[in-house]
Design an enzyme around this catalytic site. Sequence first.
Site, short mmCIF file in Angstrom:
data_model
loop_
_atom_site.label_atom_id
_atom_site.label_comp_id
_atom_site.label_asym_id
_atom_site.label_seq_id
_atom_site.Cartn_x
_atom_site.Cartn_y
_atom_site.Cartn_z
N ASP A 159 0.85 -1.20 0.00
CA ASP A 159 0.00 0.00 0.00
C ASP A 159 0.88 1.25 0.00
OD1 ASP A 159 -2.46 -1.66 0.56
OD2 ASP A 159 -1.28 -2.09 2.33
N HIS A 187 -4.77 -3.34 6.32
CA HIS A 187 -4.52 -3.61 4.90
C HIS A 187 -5.84 -4.06 4.28
CE1 HIS A 187 -2.91 -4.90 1.12
NE2 HIS A 187 -3.40 -6.11 1.31
#
Length: 328
Positions: A159, A187
Amino acid sequence: MTTPVNVTVTGAAGQIGYALLFRIAAGQLLGPDVPVRLRLLEIPQGVKAAEGTAMELDDCAFPLLAGIDIFDDPRAGFEGANVGLLVGARPRGPGMERGDLLEANGGIFKPQGEAINAGAADDVRVLVVGNPANTNALIAASNAPDVPKDRFTAMTRLDHNRALTQVAKRAGVPVSEVRKVSIWGNHSATQYPDIFHADVAGRPGAELAADSAWLTGEFIPTVAKRGAAIIEARGASSAASAANAAIDHVFDWVNGTPEGDWTSAGIVSDGSYGVPEGLMASFPVVSRGGRWEIVQGLEISDFSRERIDASVAELIEERDAVRSLGLI
Ligand SMILES: NC(=O)C1=CN([C@@H]2O[C@H](COP(=O)(O)OP(=O)(O)OC[C@H]3O[C@@H](n4cnc5c(N)ncnc54)[C@H](O)[C@@H]3O)[C@@H](O)[C@H]2O)C=CC1
Ligand SMILES: O=C([O-])CC(=O)C(=O)O
């Protein structure tokens, strides 16, 4: 030759495994002078394919690769492990949310945590990649009471890297000029990629963030939903980019993050920034002396607070769900 480092990789026959193992054997996980011994852990149905990958690893004649062993039993697979990359899990298919996977994957990470507790090396460092990564890491850590909690981490580096590139593209600068981006929370699609403290080729990230249509309409959803977009496009989840992020995470953990920058990782919260202690949440972090440290003292605006809290609320829900399943 120095003693090889034992690296256990679960899900070794999967698509991330295939993108990861060759890079580990090439010295990119720990450094160009560090020999490694690979310990591949699969379920019985995956062993044959793992053997095929091991044949290919042999065929590369990597100078740093000191050996490869294949296991279908977690206790054996984690014996002596210095690094554990917990990749094996059931990947999300089209239309599935990560929450659907909690129960199925929870059962995998409890025995693996127990196996790490029983036989891993004293200096073991664990990165959980398999989704839902934060909560799987929490399960593994909770089932390894003799291993310090800070040795268990969850991967939000992908990410982080996604956010770096989106910012670089928007600003029209090389990605190497973007620093101090932060991923907060889970996440998952609730994660909060934060650029308010970023340095974008010497300019404050807050300048880019001032375009709220771009920030909330493009940047945040592009980063947070990138996993789903890749699945949609490729018909399979991110593999090479996930492997790359795992390499980045462990390399920085062991070797330290560069001065003047930070990265993001899911680590056990110490209560910083109001994230409940004990939750496995992503923070901006630096690595010093082989340990992650949360970057302190960042000013959190109301805009950021709301988004961090929403992702943390999801982590609390996941924690409570696995608690009620008796997994932690
Ligand atoms: N944290 C992150 O940023 C990312 C996480 N992921 C997650 O990584 C995981 C793996 O993805 P892929 O490699 O694409 O999946 P895959 O399905 O290609 O491979 C998974 C492998 O794990 C094995 N496996 C299943 N249970 C196991 C167990 N108990 N022990 C050992 N091995 C086991 C399977 O046999 C299979 O070979 C998925 O959960 C995916 O959602 C994927 C991309 C990014
Ligand atoms: O969404 C998924 O299942 C794969 C993943 O975690 C990602 O690409 O971020």
